[in-house]
Design a protein around this motif. Sequence first.
Motif, PDB file in Angstrom:
ATOM      1  N   ALA A 100       0.834  -1.204   0.000  1.00 28.73           N
ATOM      2  CA  ALA A 100       0.000   0.000   0.000  1.00 28.73           C
ATOM      3  C   ALA A 100       0.869   1.254   0.000  1.00 28.73           C
ATOM      4  O   ALA A 100       0.592   2.216  -0.729  1.00 28.73           O
ATOM      5  N   GLY A 101       1.928   1.226   0.800  1.00 29.25           N
ATOM      6  CA  GLY A 101       2.820   2.388   0.868  1.00 29.25           C
ATOM      7  C   GLY A 101       3.535   2.652  -0.445  1.00 29.25           C
ATOM      8  O   GLY A 101       3.598   3.793  -0.924  1.00 29.25           O
ATOM      9  N   ILE A 102       4.044   1.590  -1.048  1.00 25.79           N
ATOM     10  CA  ILE A 102       4.747   1.740  -2.338  1.00 25.79           C
ATOM     11  C   ILE A 102       3.775   2.235  -3.408  1.00 25.79           C
ATOM     12  O   ILE A 102       4.109   3.124  -4.203  1.00 25.79           O
ATOM     13  N   SER A 103       2.572   1.663  -3.434  1.00 27.98           N
ATOM     14  CA  SER A 103       1.570   2.104  -4.418  1.00 27.98           C
ATOM     15  C   SER A 103       1.185   3.559  -4.193  1.00 27.98           C
ATOM     16  O   SER A 103       1.015   4.328  -5.150  1.00 27.98           O
ATOM     17  N   GLY A 104       1.050   3.949  -2.926  1.00 21.99           N
ATOM     18  CA  GLY A 104       0.704   5.337  -2.615  1.00 21.99           C
ATOM     19  C   GLY A 104       1.782   6.315  -3.038  1.00 21.99           C
ATOM     20  O   GLY A 104       1.502   7.357  -3.637  1.00 21.99           O
ATOM     21  N   VAL A 105       3.036   5.979  -2.745  1.00 22.43           N
ATOM     22  CA  VAL A 105       4.161   6.839  -3.145  1.00 22.43           C
ATOM     23  C   VAL A 105       4.246   6.918  -4.666  1.00 22.43           C
ATOM     24  O   VAL A 105       4.452   8.001  -5.241  1.00 22.43           O
ATOM     25  N   MET A 109      -3.198   4.226  -7.586  1.00 20.20           N
ATOM     26  CA  MET A 109      -4.207   4.462  -6.550  1.00 20.20           C
ATOM     27  C   MET A 109      -5.108   3.239  -6.377  1.00 20.20           C
ATOM     28  O   MET A 109      -5.455   2.867  -5.254  1.00 20.20           O
ATOM     29  N   ILE A 110      -5.480   2.614  -7.475  1.00 23.16           N
ATOM     30  CA  ILE A 110      -6.307   1.403  -7.393  1.00 23.16           C
ATOM     31  C   ILE A 110      -5.541   0.310  -6.643  1.00 23.16           C
ATOM     32  O   ILE A 110      -6.100  -0.361  -5.773  1.00 23.16           O
ATOM     33  N   VAL A 115      -6.621  -1.478  -3.120  1.00 25.37           N
ATOM     34  CA  VAL A 115      -6.745  -2.941  -3.025  1.00 25.37           C
ATOM     35  C   VAL A 115      -5.891  -3.471  -1.874  1.00 25.37           C
ATOM     36  O   VAL A 115      -6.344  -4.309  -1.086  1.00 25.37           O
ATOM     37  N   PHE A 116      -4.656  -2.987  -1.746  1.00 24.09           N
ATOM     38  CA  PHE A 116      -3.792  -3.415  -0.645  1.00 24.09           C
ATOM     39  C   PHE A 116      -4.399  -3.051   0.713  1.00 24.09           C
ATOM     40  O   PHE A 116      -4.388  -3.861   1.637  1.00 24.09           O
ATOM     41  N   VAL A 117      -4.922  -1.850   0.839  1.00 23.00           N
ATOM     42  CA  VAL A 117      -5.524  -1.417   2.107  1.00 23.00           C
ATOM     43  C   VAL A 117      -6.748  -2.268   2.434  1.00 23.00           C
ATOM     44  O   VAL A 117      -6.918  -2.729   3.567  1.00 23.00           O
ATOM     45  N   LEU A 118      -7.611  -2.496   1.442  1.00 26.41           N
ATOM     46  CA  LEU A 118      -8.800  -3.322   1.673  1.00 26.41           C
ATOM     47  C   LEU A 118      -8.432  -4.750   2.071  1.00 26.41           C
ATOM     48  O   LEU A 118      -9.023  -5.318   2.995  1.00 26.41           O
ATOM     49  N   CYS A 119      -7.470  -5.326   1.382  1.00 29.48           N
ATOM     50  CA  CYS A 119      -7.042  -6.690   1.725  1.00 29.48           C
ATOM     51  C   CYS A 119      -6.464  -6.757   3.132  1.00 29.48           C
ATOM     52  O   CYS A 119      -6.692  -7.726   3.863  1.00 29.48           O
TER      53      CYS A 119
END
Length: 138
Positions: free
Chosen positions: A8-13, A31-32, A36-40
């Motif tokens: 989630a952090g890598i995707s956010g950055v 962002m998608i 997805v990482f946060v929801l999982c």
Amino acid sequence: IVLMIAGAGISGVTAVINKVNMSMLYFQTSMIACVVFVLCTLLFSTLTVKVSRASVVIKFGVGIISKTFAVADVEMAAIVRNRWYYGWGIRLTPHGWLYNVSGLDAVEIQLENGRKYRIGTDEACELFSAIERVILQK
């Protein structure tokens, strides 16, 4: 959990970097992935098992995903060891449905209709004892 948070952090950055560079498609994709990482992580980070005289209830994460077994329907329980490739989450294995978030140990319950379910746990002996106690009381 650590891998999901890192993803989630890598995707956010990556999303922020792409937003600054005006790469809208990459921003949206990142962002998608972050969502997805946060929801999982919220849905599958923990597995809680509650054993009562009436039921065995398992809940993943915040409790949206759950499964309930009536103690009256449980025929037997046993401590088992899962194969490493059965993975985590909710899986259909050769031994029935598996609910697992970590490790290889599980308690397998067999219902009177013949169906089997495995509940992954770090405390297999304690869970087995709790289920066995309520089975004997029915």
